[in-house]
Design a protein around this motif. Structure first.
Motif, PDB file in Angstrom:
ATOM      1  N   SER A  17      11.074   4.686  -3.047  1.00  0.00           N
ATOM      2  CA  SER A  17       9.818   3.561  -3.003  1.00  0.00           C
ATOM      3  C   SER A  17      10.995   1.896  -3.387  1.00  0.00           C
ATOM      4  CB  SER A  17      10.047   3.751  -5.167  1.00  0.00           C
ATOM      5  OG  SER A  17       8.886   5.502  -4.582  1.00  0.00           O
ATOM      6  N   LYS A  18      11.985   2.249  -4.186  1.00  0.00           N
ATOM      7  CA  LYS A  18      12.988   0.719  -3.786  1.00  0.00           C
ATOM      8  C   LYS A  18      12.722   0.220  -2.669  1.00  0.00           C
ATOM      9  CE  LYS A  18      17.316  -0.641  -5.570  1.00  0.00           C
ATOM     10  NZ  LYS A  18      18.496  -0.474  -6.166  1.00  0.00           N
ATOM     11  N   ARG A  19      12.993   1.085  -1.480  1.00  0.00           N
ATOM     12  CA  ARG A  19      12.939   0.171  -0.212  1.00  0.00           C
ATOM     13  C   ARG A  19      11.817  -0.439   0.072  1.00  0.00           C
ATOM     14  NH1 ARG A  19      17.285  -1.432   3.188  1.00  0.00           N
ATOM     15  NH2 ARG A  19      16.900  -1.380   5.068  1.00  0.00           N
ATOM     16  N   PHE A  20      10.735   0.517   0.122  1.00  0.00           N
ATOM     17  CA  PHE A  20       9.319  -0.242   0.226  1.00  0.00           C
ATOM     18  C   PHE A  20       9.462  -1.761  -0.837  1.00  0.00           C
ATOM     19  CE2 PHE A  20       7.121   4.152   0.781  1.00  0.00           C
ATOM     20  CZ  PHE A  20       8.179   4.095   2.313  1.00  0.00           C
ATOM     21  N   PHE A  21      10.102  -1.663  -2.075  1.00  0.00           N
ATOM     22  CA  PHE A  21       9.567  -2.909  -2.905  1.00  0.00           C
ATOM     23  C   PHE A  21      10.706  -3.998  -2.637  1.00  0.00           C
ATOM     24  CE2 PHE A  21      11.414  -5.474  -6.565  1.00  0.00           C
ATOM     25  CZ  PHE A  21      10.293  -6.110  -7.042  1.00  0.00           C
ATOM     26  N   ILE A  22      10.995  -3.284  -2.405  1.00  0.00           N
ATOM     27  CA  ILE A  22      12.560  -4.751  -1.152  1.00  0.00           C
ATOM     28  C   ILE A  22      12.276  -5.519  -0.647  1.00  0.00           C
ATOM     29  CG2 ILE A  22      14.676  -5.639  -0.037  1.00  0.00           C
ATOM     30  CD1 ILE A  22      16.055  -3.039  -2.713  1.00  0.00           C
ATOM     31  N   SER A  23      11.264  -4.373   0.776  1.00  0.00           N
ATOM     32  CA  SER A  23      10.945  -4.869   1.882  1.00  0.00           C
ATOM     33  C   SER A  23       9.325  -5.376   2.020  1.00  0.00           C
ATOM     34  CB  SER A  23      10.402  -3.522   2.770  1.00  0.00           C
ATOM     35  OG  SER A  23      11.297  -2.746   3.226  1.00  0.00           O
ATOM     36  N   MET A  24       8.532  -5.514   0.521  1.00  0.00           N
ATOM     37  CA  MET A  24       7.537  -5.738   0.048  1.00  0.00           C
ATOM     38  C   MET A  24       8.189  -7.635   0.099  1.00  0.00           C
ATOM     39  SD  MET A  24       4.866  -5.295  -2.865  1.00  0.00           S
ATOM     40  CE  MET A  24       6.197  -5.602  -3.884  1.00  0.00           C
ATOM     41  N   MET A  25       8.589  -7.044  -1.129  1.00  0.00           N
ATOM     42  CA  MET A  25       8.905  -8.859  -1.710  1.00  0.00           C
ATOM     43  C   MET A  25       9.534  -9.473  -0.713  1.00  0.00           C
ATOM     44  SD  MET A  25       8.060  -8.334  -4.806  1.00  0.00           S
ATOM     45  CE  MET A  25       8.593 -10.054  -5.158  1.00  0.00           C
TER      46      MET A  25
ATOM     47  N   ILE B 292       0.816  -1.169   0.245  1.00  0.00           N
ATOM     48  CA  ILE B 292       0.246   0.226  -0.081  1.00  0.00           C
ATOM     49  C   ILE B 292       0.612   1.331   0.212  1.00  0.00           C
ATOM     50  CG2 ILE B 292      -1.850   1.470   1.244  1.00  0.00           C
ATOM     51  CD1 ILE B 292      -2.617  -1.699   2.220  1.00  0.00           C
ATOM     52  N   MET B 293       1.813   1.780   0.867  1.00  0.00           N
ATOM     53  CA  MET B 293       2.760   2.538   1.001  1.00  0.00           C
ATOM     54  C   MET B 293       3.734   2.421  -0.435  1.00  0.00           C
ATOM     55  SD  MET B 293       4.518   1.972   4.456  1.00  0.00           S
ATOM     56  CE  MET B 293       5.672   3.531   4.796  1.00  0.00           C
ATOM     57  N   LEU B 294       4.101   1.554  -1.600  1.00  0.00           N
ATOM     58  CA  LEU B 294       4.342   1.639  -2.703  1.00  0.00           C
ATOM     59  C   LEU B 294       3.790   2.331  -3.370  1.00  0.00           C
ATOM     60  CD1 LEU B 294       6.773   1.532  -4.410  1.00  0.00           C
ATOM     61  CD2 LEU B 294       5.923  -0.783  -4.082  1.00  0.00           C
ATOM     62  N   LEU B 295       2.223   2.233  -3.614  1.00  0.00           N
ATOM     63  CA  LEU B 295       0.520   2.268  -4.357  1.00  0.00           C
ATOM     64  C   LEU B 295       0.877   3.816  -4.453  1.00  0.00           C
ATOM     65  CD1 LEU B 295      -1.083  -0.632  -4.851  1.00  0.00           C
ATOM     66  CD2 LEU B 295       0.394  -0.403  -6.063  1.00  0.00           C
ATOM     67  N   GLU B 296       0.988   3.448  -2.863  1.00  0.00           N
ATOM     68  CA  GLU B 296       0.734   5.614  -2.945  1.00  0.00           C
ATOM     69  C   GLU B 296       1.429   6.140  -3.337  1.00  0.00           C
ATOM     70  OE1 GLU B 296      -0.346   5.226   1.524  1.00  0.00           O
ATOM     71  OE2 GLU B 296      -2.402   4.820   1.588  1.00  0.00           O
ATOM     72  N   GLU B 297       2.604   5.883  -2.958  1.00  0.00           N
ATOM     73  CA  GLU B 297       3.978   6.764  -3.085  1.00  0.00           C
ATOM     74  C   GLU B 297       3.919   6.788  -4.896  1.00  0.00           C
ATOM     75  OE1 GLU B 297       7.806   8.952  -2.742  1.00  0.00           O
ATOM     76  OE2 GLU B 297       5.663   8.197  -1.140  1.00  0.00           O
ATOM     77  N   MET B 298       3.948   5.939  -5.451  1.00  0.00           N
ATOM     78  CA  MET B 298       3.358   6.061  -6.843  1.00  0.00           C
ATOM     79  C   MET B 298       2.512   6.707  -7.417  1.00  0.00           C
ATOM     80  SD  MET B 298       4.762   2.166  -7.929  1.00  0.00           S
ATOM     81  CE  MET B 298       4.904   2.256  -9.725  1.00  0.00           C
ATOM     82  N   VAL B 299       1.337   6.239  -6.930  1.00  0.00           N
ATOM     83  CA  VAL B 299       0.150   7.410  -7.178  1.00  0.00           C
ATOM     84  C   VAL B 299       0.089   8.753  -7.070  1.00  0.00           C
ATOM     85  CG1 VAL B 299      -0.768   5.261  -7.834  1.00  0.00           C
ATOM     86  CG2 VAL B 299      -1.682   6.138  -6.118  1.00  0.00           C
ATOM     87  N   ARG B 300       1.049   9.258  -6.068  1.00  0.00           N
ATOM     88  CA  ARG B 300       0.142  10.084  -5.727  1.00  0.00           C
ATOM     89  C   ARG B 300       1.044  11.670  -5.837  1.00  0.00           C
ATOM     90  NH1 ARG B 300       4.522  13.376  -2.982  1.00  0.00           N
ATOM     91  NH2 ARG B 300       6.858  11.444  -2.606  1.00  0.00           N
TER      92      ARG B 300
END
Length: 303
Positions: free
Chosen positions: A92-100, A72-80
């Motif tokens: 955003s990369k940090r959020f993606f790595i944490s998610m994966m 959710i945090m990654l998507l919010e960061e991308m679409v805000r």
């Protein structure tokens, strides 16, 4: 126990680690209770064996992505929308790595357990066994060889029931499966140790600041939700006080008033005396655009 709960509530990252652990335990429980029976038919064994090894991890991966807060945090960061706070690819990369990392934990655990168990590999690759080492199978020709190899995973089927040929072939496939599983575990341990030891040597100020601002965004979201809850509590408290005060006044004026009369009174009277709801709604609508500006500066000292 109280200290553990306080620690888990301190950061959402700790909460996500607990959720990740629960998903892993569910995956292991399903694997233990899952009754796997190979069809023991040519050309069906591989599909069924690989499907049982790959499809559940895919489902667990999708579940991990859906329940992950970093998604959710990654998507919010991308679409805000753009505002005072510039979008930063490092965050955003940090959020993606944490998610994966959290989404892949349960699938990887399922695959490793299935490799160490060996029954999926025996079912999927029984037809790929070279019949030459097994003298009794080398005399068969054509479809007989394929049919006999397909029946290796099934102990109760003839003509390989309780034979040393079936046991030797199944043991050979299980050995390969466990070897791959143990090698993968050792590889993960080695990569994790190297990342822990060598990683700090190549850590740049940009990566440190990206980690900081990723944690900041996480805490900002947490306190924003807490602020919304506090605001809702105050707003509901004001409205409930106004409601009961108005009801008491109406009862003093008309002691015999019924509930229907009170509903008419409620329609005529405004029970929202708080002056800030409309202004608050505008603030919430522009929250993404009005976030304070933060930036990662690689060419300047952080302090």
């Amino acid at each position: 126990m109280e200290h553990v709960l306080k620690y888990l509530q301190s950061t959402s990252e700790s909460t996500m680690n607990v959720i990740c652990g629960i998903v892993i335990l569910i995956a292991m429980k399903i694997f233990i209770t899952f009754e796997f029976k190979c069809p023991c038919l040519p050309s069906f064994n591989r599909i069924y064996g690989l499907g049982a090894m790959v499809l559940p991890p895919l489902i667990f991966f999708l579940i991990g992505v859906l329940i992950n807060k970093y998604t959710i945090m990654l998507l919010e960061e991308m679409v805000r929308p753009p505002g005072p706070r510039e979008k930063n690819k490092a965050v955003s990369k940090r959020f993606f790595i944490s998610m994966m990392v959290r989404a892949l934990a349960a699938p990887i655990m399922w695959i490793l357990i299935s490799l160490l168990d060996g029954k999926f590999v025996i079912c999927a690759f029984s037809e790929s066994v070279d019949p030459e080492p097994f003298l009794s199978l080398s005399n068969a020709t054509g479809i007989d060889v394929a049919l006999l190899l397909a029946k290796i995973p099934c102990k109760e089927m003839e003509p390989l029931r309780n034979t040393t040929i079936r046991k030797a072939a199944a043991r050979y496939l299980k050995f390969l499966s466990q070897a791959i599983g143990l090698s993968t575990i050792l590889l993960f341990i080695f990569l994790g140790a190297m990342g822990r030891v060598v990683g700090p040597l190549f850590s740049s100020p940009a990566s440190v600041q990206a980690r900081y601002w990723a944690c900041y965004s996480d805490m900002e979201q947490k306190y924003f939700e807490e602020a919304c809850i506090k605001q809702n509590y105050d707003y509901a408290d004001d409205n409930m006080k106004c409601f009961f005060e108005s009801y008491a006044k109406s009862r003093r004026k008309t002691p015999s008033s019924s509930l229907g009369e009170m509903e008419v009174f409620a329609e005529k009277r405004d029970f929202y005396p708080v002056p800030y709801p409309d202004h608050l709604m505008k603030i919430l609508e522009t929250w993404c655009e009005c976030k304070p500006a933060v930036a990662i500066r690689t060419n300047e000292a952080p302090f």
